[in-house]
Design an enzyme around this catalytic site. Structure first.
Site, PDB file in Angstrom:
ATOM      1  N   GLY A  95       2.975   4.546  -9.437  1.00 55.11           N
ATOM      2  CA  GLY A  95       3.388   5.575  -9.548  1.00 55.11           C
ATOM      3  C   GLY A  95       5.369   5.324  -8.706  1.00 55.11           C
ATOM      4  N   HIS A 104      -6.914  -2.989  -6.993  1.00 55.10           N
ATOM      5  CA  HIS A 104      -4.981  -2.266  -6.487  1.00 55.10           C
ATOM      6  C   HIS A 104      -3.909  -2.466  -6.750  1.00 55.10           C
ATOM      7  CE1 HIS A 104      -4.085   2.598  -6.278  1.00 55.10           C
ATOM      8  NE2 HIS A 104      -3.382   1.888  -6.019  1.00 55.10           N
ATOM      9  N   ARG A 133       0.795 -12.512 -15.610  1.00 57.16           N
ATOM     10  CA  ARG A 133       2.249 -12.773 -15.369  1.00 57.16           C
ATOM     11  C   ARG A 133       2.143 -13.326 -16.665  1.00 57.16           C
ATOM     12  NH1 ARG A 133       1.572  -9.010 -11.844  1.00 57.16           N
ATOM     13  NH2 ARG A 133       2.077  -9.569  -9.792  1.00 57.16           N
ATOM     14  N   ARG A 144       0.616  -0.908   4.582  1.00 61.40           N
ATOM     15  CA  ARG A 144       1.483  -1.525   3.176  1.00 61.40           C
ATOM     16  C   ARG A 144       3.067  -1.247   4.606  1.00 61.40           C
ATOM     17  NH1 ARG A 144       0.461   2.178  -2.375  1.00 61.40           N
ATOM     18  NH2 ARG A 144      -1.670   1.978  -2.185  1.00 61.40           N
TER      19      ARG A 144
HETATM   20  C1  LIG Z   1       5.010   0.109  -7.617  1.00 62.56           C
HETATM   21  C2  LIG Z   1       3.306   0.619  -7.371  1.00 62.56           C
HETATM   22  C3  LIG Z   1       2.685   1.344  -8.219  1.00 62.56           C
HETATM   23  C4  LIG Z   1       1.150   1.493  -8.530  1.00 62.56           C
HETATM   24  N1  LIG Z   1       0.474   3.444  -8.462  1.00 62.56           N
HETATM   25  C5  LIG Z   1      -0.568   3.526  -9.173  1.00 62.56           C
HETATM   26  C6  LIG Z   1      -0.701   4.760  -8.885  1.00 62.56           C
HETATM   27  O1  LIG Z   1      -0.238   5.446  -9.071  1.00 62.56           O
HETATM   28  N2  LIG Z   1      -2.088   4.887  -9.803  1.00 62.56           N
HETATM   29  C7  LIG Z   1      -3.163   4.088  -9.457  1.00 62.56           C
HETATM   30  O2  LIG Z   1      -4.295   4.523 -10.251  1.00 62.56           O
HETATM   31  N3  LIG Z   1      -2.698   2.511  -9.186  1.00 62.56           N
HETATM   32  C8  LIG Z   1      -1.798   2.554  -8.716  1.00 62.56           C
HETATM   33  N4  LIG Z   1      -0.657   1.009  -8.575  1.00 62.56           N
HETATM   34  C9  LIG Z   1      -2.172  -0.148  -8.947  1.00 62.56           C
HETATM   35  C10 LIG Z   1      -1.517  -0.391 -10.340  1.00 62.56           C
HETATM   36  O3  LIG Z   1      -2.321   0.851 -11.582  1.00 62.56           O
HETATM   37  C11 LIG Z   1      -2.427  -1.703 -11.361  1.00 62.56           C
HETATM   38  O4  LIG Z   1      -3.624  -1.634 -10.354  1.00 62.56           O
HETATM   39  C12 LIG Z   1      -1.946  -2.994  -9.921  1.00 62.56           C
HETATM   40  O5  LIG Z   1      -0.845  -3.110 -10.072  1.00 62.56           O
HETATM   41  C13 LIG Z   1      -2.644  -4.420 -10.935  1.00 62.56           C
HETATM   42  O6  LIG Z   1      -1.870  -5.551 -10.109  1.00 62.56           O
HETATM   43  P1  LIG Z   1      -0.226  -6.455 -10.951  1.00 62.56           P
HETATM   44  O7  LIG Z   1       0.750  -5.226 -10.165  1.00 62.56           O
HETATM   45  O8  LIG Z   1      -0.360  -7.405 -10.176  1.00 62.56           O
HETATM   46  O9  LIG Z   1      -0.398  -6.592 -11.764  1.00 62.56           O
HETATM   47  C14 LIG Z   1       0.686   0.535  -8.508  1.00 62.56           C
HETATM   48  C15 LIG Z   1       0.842  -0.438  -7.952  1.00 62.56           C
HETATM   49  C16 LIG Z   1       2.266  -0.282  -8.184  1.00 62.56           C
HETATM   50  C17 LIG Z   1       2.688  -1.957  -7.846  1.00 62.56           C
END
Ligand SMILES: Cc1cc2nc3c(=O)[nH]c(=O)nc-3n(C[C@H](O)[C@H](O)[C@H](O)COP(=O)(O)O)c2cc1C
Length: 391
Positions: A90, A287, A322, A175
């Site tokens: 998001g 998440h 990564r 957070r």
């Molecule tokens: C900045 C940010 C915004 C996120 N926003 C959403 C979102 O709007 N909806 C959602 O289902 N997951 C959201 N996530 C979770 C990601 O879809 C995902 O599960 C997660 O980032 C995976 O871990 P990684 O960042 O280490 O790859 C968000 C993650 C981050 C870092």
């Protein structure tokens, strides 16, 4: 192609996702980077998402002709150039002007799926219009179920054929980094305001064109004219549904005629239940360590989930990916695909669409190299025998 503040040759010198993270950190103000990079509470799950990969060793097969190797695969029945997709993140408009469009365009050019977040700053209609991406849409469940119903109606008028229902936030994760940057809700501390002023390229790219980005997909969840950060924050705080249950999965399944993915599961019994309730796939996820701190990483539960499902539905996995070798490990354990969160968002923050493209290229190159060094010509040849999990 969106404009970028980096030239192609400068980006070519970025050799890894971690290096892209370092560029992103320099390029955006501290409060944006904290938003992107941070996890919940003590960030144990955030670290666990990374450390799990060093527990899994690779066991290569020697003297195999690997001259025919490729990284293409199929994700939920459609061809994909790589075994990964860009997952929902998001408020990407805070990292780069029209950040969601940058992500979608790079996904389109790379022939991988892209998931637009419910809390994006570009609308699903604009993404579908402006790109040829294979776009999936993510939704949360709100107290006002009518909003979700209207979102489904909107999606049915687009070419979106896959809905990702995120279920791991019946309450918002704690957070602390997000709170620390502000003296009161949405008012940055003085040091963070000064820090933002010291980032003229970000100011020009993000704030100059249209001010603080607005939310383009929350539609009538927000009162008229309240699509700014304050309106969205208030609406989301009051609308997150603490009564979220399997009934909501049933409810959504009845309304959405195409593919439905449940995102945010970490328990094999829940995954089996998701399949019983008609989900076409699941995304195992904590998440990105932003919700329940201390939660297991998705990689840790992947083997038992694959065993319990016995092929009933495909499994996607996210959290901490990564390196190409991380992705190869997930595929060898039986995942259909990996969903990227921060990796591609670092690219957006560093250099918009070109930054995302560079991250995709780096990961593709690494996957190809790891496949070759393992003695495989394709992802389909990977098995758990290529791994050794030391605990
Ligand atoms: C900045 C940010 C915004 C996120 N926003 C959403 C979102 O709007 N909806 C959602 O289902 N997951 C959201 N996530 C979770 C990601 O879809 C995902 O599960 C997660 O980032 C995976 O871990 P990684 O960042 O280490 O790859 C968000 C993650 C981050 C870092």
């Amino acid at each position: 192609m969106q404009r970028s503040l980096y030239t192609g040759s400068q980006l070519e010198r970025v050799l890894s996702v971690d290096e892209m993270r370092a560029v992103a950190k320099r390029r955006v103000p501290n409060f944006c980077f904290e938003f992107l990079d941070g996890g919940a509470e003590d960030e144990t799950s955030l670290r666990r998402n990374r450390s799990v990969f060093s527990e899994i060793g690779l066991r290569p097969h020697a003297l195999v002709d690997i001259s025919q190797r490729h990284t293409s695969t199929s994700i939920l029945g459609e061809a994909s150039a790589s075994p990964f997709m860009i997952g929902p993140t998001g408020f990407s408009g805070l990292l780069s002007d029209k950040g969601d469009l940058a992500l979608a365009s790079a996904a389109s050019d790379s022939n991988i799926p892209y998931v637009l977040s419910n809390v994006s700053t570009v609308s699903i209609e604009e993404i579908c219009e402006a790109t040829n991406a294979r776009v999936w849409m993510q939704v949360y469940m709100y107290r006002n179920r009518e909003f979700v119903e209207r979102m489904v109606d909107r999606l049915l008028k687009t070419r979106v054929d896959t809905l990702v229902f995120t279920i791991d936030n019946p309450v918002h994760g704690k957070r602390e980094w997000d709170v620390r940057c502000y003296r009161r809700p949405l008012k940055l501390t003085i040091p963070n305001m000064l820090d933002a002023a010291m980032h003229p390229r970000w100011l020009l790219d993000v704030l100059w064109p249209n001010g603080v980005p607005r939310f383009a997909n929350l539609g009538d969840l927000l009162p008229p004219g309240q699509d700014d950060v304050r309106g969205a924050a208030q609406a989301l705080a009051s609308q997150l549904s603490a009564s979220l249950s399997w009934e909501d999965v049933r409810w959504l399944r009845e309304r959405w005629p195409h593919k439905l993915i449940i995102k945010g599961l970490l328990n094999k019994d829940d995954v089996l239940k998701a399949a019983d309730y008609g989900a076409d796939s699941v995304i195992l996820s904590n998440h990105g360590g932003r919700q329940l701190d201390g939660a297991l990483s998705a990689m840790e539960v992947l083997p038992e989930v694959i065993e319990a499902l016995n092929g009933r539905i495909p499994v996607i996995v996210d959290g901490g990916f990564r390196r190409g070798s991380d992705i190869v490990k997930a595929i060898a354990l039986g995942a259909e695909a990996v969903s990227l969160g921060r990796a591609t968002s670092y690219g957006v923050a560093a250099a918009g669409q070109q930054g995302v493209q560079r991250v995709i290229n780096i990961l593709n190159d690494e996957i190809d190299r790891v496949l070759g060094l393992l003695g495989c010509n394709s992802l389909a040849e990977l098995t758990p025998d290529h791994l050794e999990w030391r605990r």
